[in-house]
Design an enzyme around this catalytic site. Sequence first.
Site, short mmCIF file in Angstrom:
data_model
loop_
_atom_site.label_atom_id
_atom_site.label_comp_id
_atom_site.label_asym_id
_atom_site.label_seq_id
_atom_site.Cartn_x
_atom_site.Cartn_y
_atom_site.Cartn_z
N TYR A 152 37.99 37.98 31.57
CA TYR A 152 37.74 36.91 30.58
C TYR A 152 38.98 36.50 29.81
O TYR A 152 39.10 35.35 29.38
CB TYR A 152 36.61 37.34 29.62
CG TYR A 152 35.26 37.31 30.30
CD1 TYR A 152 34.92 38.27 31.24
CD2 TYR A 152 34.34 36.30 30.06
CE1 TYR A 152 33.71 38.24 31.90
CE2 TYR A 152 33.12 36.26 30.71
CZ TYR A 152 32.82 37.24 31.64
OH TYR A 152 31.63 37.19 32.29
N HIS B 102 34.72 36.62 25.60
CA HIS B 102 35.41 37.75 26.24
C HIS B 102 34.63 39.03 25.92
O HIS B 102 34.37 39.33 24.75
CB HIS B 102 36.84 37.82 25.69
CG HIS B 102 37.60 39.04 26.11
ND1 HIS B 102 37.43 39.66 27.33
CD2 HIS B 102 38.57 39.75 25.47
CE1 HIS B 102 38.25 40.69 27.41
NE2 HIS B 102 38.94 40.77 26.31
N ASN C 91 23.35 37.00 30.23
CA ASN C 91 22.64 36.08 31.13
C ASN C 91 21.15 36.09 30.79
O ASN C 91 20.69 36.92 30.01
CB ASN C 91 22.80 36.53 32.59
CG ASN C 91 24.13 36.07 33.20
OD1 ASN C 91 24.81 35.22 32.67
ND2 ASN C 91 24.47 36.66 34.33
N HIS D 137 30.04 29.17 35.60
CA HIS D 137 29.44 28.74 34.32
C HIS D 137 30.08 27.45 33.79
O HIS D 137 30.25 27.28 32.58
CB HIS D 137 29.54 29.84 33.25
CG HIS D 137 28.77 31.09 33.57
ND1 HIS D 137 27.49 31.31 33.11
CD2 HIS D 137 29.09 32.18 34.31
CE1 HIS D 137 27.07 32.49 33.54
NE2 HIS D 137 28.02 33.04 34.27
FE1 HDE Z 1 31.09 36.23 33.80
N1 HDE Z 1 32.77 35.07 33.85
N2 HDE Z 1 31.93 37.49 35.14
N3 HDE Z 1 29.38 37.33 33.91
N4 HDE Z 1 30.23 34.98 32.55
C1 HDE Z 1 32.95 33.94 33.18
O1 HDE Z 1 34.89 33.45 31.94
C2 HDE Z 1 33.22 37.51 35.48
C3 HDE Z 1 29.17 38.46 34.63
C4 HDE Z 1 29.03 35.13 31.93
O2 HDE Z 1 29.84 30.05 28.20
C5 HDE Z 1 34.36 33.44 33.24
O3 HDE Z 1 35.53 32.04 30.31
C6 HDE Z 1 33.49 38.62 36.34
C7 HDE Z 1 27.98 39.13 34.22
C8 HDE Z 1 28.76 34.02 31.08
O4 HDE Z 1 32.03 30.23 28.33
C9 HDE Z 1 35.07 34.52 34.07
C10 HDE Z 1 32.30 39.27 36.51
C11 HDE Z 1 27.47 38.35 33.21
C12 HDE Z 1 29.87 33.18 31.20
C13 HDE Z 1 33.94 35.47 34.37
C14 HDE Z 1 31.32 38.55 35.75
C15 HDE Z 1 28.36 37.24 33.04
C16 HDE Z 1 30.77 33.82 32.11
C17 HDE Z 1 34.51 32.01 33.68
C18 HDE Z 1 32.00 40.49 37.36
C19 HDE Z 1 26.19 38.58 32.41
C20 HDE Z 1 30.06 31.84 30.54
C21 HDE Z 1 34.92 31.23 32.46
C22 HDE Z 1 32.83 41.60 37.08
C23 HDE Z 1 26.16 39.81 31.67
C24 HDE Z 1 30.73 32.00 29.20
C25 HDE Z 1 35.14 32.23 31.44
C26 HDE Z 1 30.87 30.65 28.53
C27 HDE Z 1 32.02 33.31 32.45
C28 HDE Z 1 34.15 36.58 35.08
C29 HDE Z 1 29.96 38.93 35.75
C30 HDE Z 1 28.08 36.22 32.07
C31 HDE Z 1 35.82 34.06 35.28
C32 HDE Z 1 34.84 38.98 36.92
C33 HDE Z 1 27.43 40.46 34.76
C34 HDE Z 1 27.52 33.79 30.23
O5 HDE Z 1 36.04 35.19 33.31
#
Ligand code: HDE
Length: 687
Positions: free
Chosen positions: A357, A334, A142, A70
């Site tokens: 997060y 988070h 999402n 992202h």
């Molecule tokens: Fe994320 N995801 N994600 N994700 N995600 C990040 O956090 C992660 C998942 C989503 O505009 C990271 O600050 C794991 C689902 C958005 O700043 C990180 C898993 C959904 C954003 C991270 C998922 C999301 C992130 C990278 C599986 C939809 C952008 C930077 C267990 C429900 C937020 C950050 C923004 C961002 C980890 C799966 C949505 C690495 C480990 C499911 C919208 O922490």
Amino acid sequence: MSPTGAPSADPSAANAQQGAYLTTATGVRIGDSDHSLKAGPRGPTLLSDHHLREKIMHFDHERIPERVVHARGAGAHGVFVANGAASEVSRAAVFGKGVETPVFVRFSTVLGSRGSADTVRDTRGFATKFYTTEGNWDLVGNNIPVFFIQDGIKFPDVVHAAKPHPDREIPQAQSAHDTFWDFVSLHTEAQHHTLWNMSDRGIPRSYRTMEGFGVHTFRLVDADGGTTLVKFHWKPRLGVHSLVWEEAQLLGGLDPDFHRRDLYDAIESGAFPEWDLGIQTFPDTPDQMFEGIDLLDSTKLVPEELAPVQVIGTLTLNGNPTNFFAESEQVAFHTGHLVPGIDGTDDPLLMARNFSYLDTQLTRLAGPNFNQIPINRPHAPVNDNHRDGYHQQAVHGGVAPYGPSSLDGGCPFVAGADEGAFVDVPVTVPEASKVRENPATYDDHFSQARLFWTSMTPVEQEHIVAAYGFELGKCYEQAIKERQLLALANIDDELCARVAQGLGLPAPERTVHYDEPDPSPALSQVGETWPTDGRTVGIVVDPDGDLESVARLRETLLEAGLLPLLVGPHGGDLGDGLVAQRTFATARSVEYDAVVVAGAAPPAPDAVPARDTEAGAATDPRVELLVEECFRHSKAVAAVGDGRAVLDALGVGGAGVTTGDTGADVADDLLTLLSAHRVWERFGTTV
Ligand code: HDE
């Protein structure tokens, strides 16, 4: 305040930009910031130039790591107003009737780097920070309601497979490559999400026209401790709309900032984007199942026909960021930022996110104090016992940052539920042994992918077939294409056969059998009409033509809340007070939702070799391209006066083409066509 008057992070809070004079970082006024201190005009630069040292040092360290996923995104400020409907199931203050909560929303793509194009085929992030009176609540969702994996331990795998190949670091921001299709064809629980990516949902028209989903099942807690399971939905007031693939690709080069620009311009012009927040509710039963659907499996959705979405409030984005870095880049979401009345469930994907997060901010924002950065600061009072750490902004008083303490008056005190404390729900955990296993319900990888496919109209199915054809056509490994075809056979034999034909491969037989799911018409984007606010219409103007008709059409469209842009053979004054906003050289169809040819458009002097037609070079080739592309992308096309001859020469007519003597004759038709988003029947399929 932001330029639009909406709330934004206060820059003075960061001790920046006070006073009229340029200073050093320590506030010393500077007399010359353009010349370094040298031993004579042609001599060596002196190390004693402390201003040069500081200026370059700071510049050298301006970049922070981009988000690991992202990375590319854009944010906006806004307000969420609750209608009170959720108060029955949640004690959260944010859901109280009429309560207005400031928010910051960040939209994003997943795969691309920070400088990548907005319009790539990908999932979009839709993350919202609610600055509630009880602390921050982050809904990190999402635009697709399901995810690739059921267990968070697979996240590094899916992301490594989808990111560019590690040897050459290509392709950028694309899933059309071998490692992605290798992973998802082997790991078939990803097939449902992948099918959404291949649908029009993977290429949204605008952030403003995307749905948002919390994906996981959450648990709401009422004032008496009663619990309800819910899924969150954001419903855009403008409807759900997409680009077509060729537009998306062209925009990648012509305007890689298309979505970012669209969001900013809409807010700046006062066309504030709006979404209704809704919930689907489910009884909090011990098995956490609903109508046979496992609510803890994030690869599954619950069709709206089985659990209707109840609207609980409305989000309005009304303020652009003042500073992109300070706000959109430094905002840190988070899933564990929860408030009393809103809690998570044991979905293993959500659990892993709750760890991730916080962890990722330690690298990205360099330490544990990121919640003190202005955009992340809660609006509720903060009184924690966290101390010190990199970038600590607070000057804490007292001597007892621990508890229990008898010093500092025993402060801060812990609160009871009636004083607004977050109380953990005493959910019963089944007696079990530690295992690395999935529940049996997680074995179904195909029935909901089929549900999605059968819910699509023929034209949407056509787009899906073309998307698979493109993506798999970009793969080199035969075995990967064949394995993905087998996955498609398990979704639908016709889908498989059509994609296989395009690849020149045999269609395999289905190997997995399951009960036929009922389609969910709510998943289709076709068939309804929507408000046309903010739609862009390109009007090709002939300075020698009927300018009064152009002026009236422009006025009508403006009054209807649209954005008409005049396209002239040259910039500046086109006559009668009309000013060109675009020229034949700068206009391209992908910027417009519809085009009007309001007069003859003979080749302008800067036109490169005009195409020979029977009538000679009657029309500027760039105008021809504009019309042809709008037509090919199934957009509304209109012609007024001599503009009709341009359409005739190009053979452009039929559904979605409207003509008249003056602009007034086509205005109503244009608005009707735009409200359906596309001229669907022109795609060559009955819808
Ligand atoms: Fe994320 N995801 N994600 N994700 N995600 C990040 O956090 C992660 C998942 C989503 O505009 C990271 O600050 C794991 C689902 C958005 O700043 C990180 C898993 C959904 C954003 C991270 C998922 C999301 C992130 C990278 C599986 C939809 C952008 C930077 C267990 C429900 C937020 C950050 C923004 C961002 C980890 C799966 C949505 C690495 C480990 C499911 C919208 O922490």
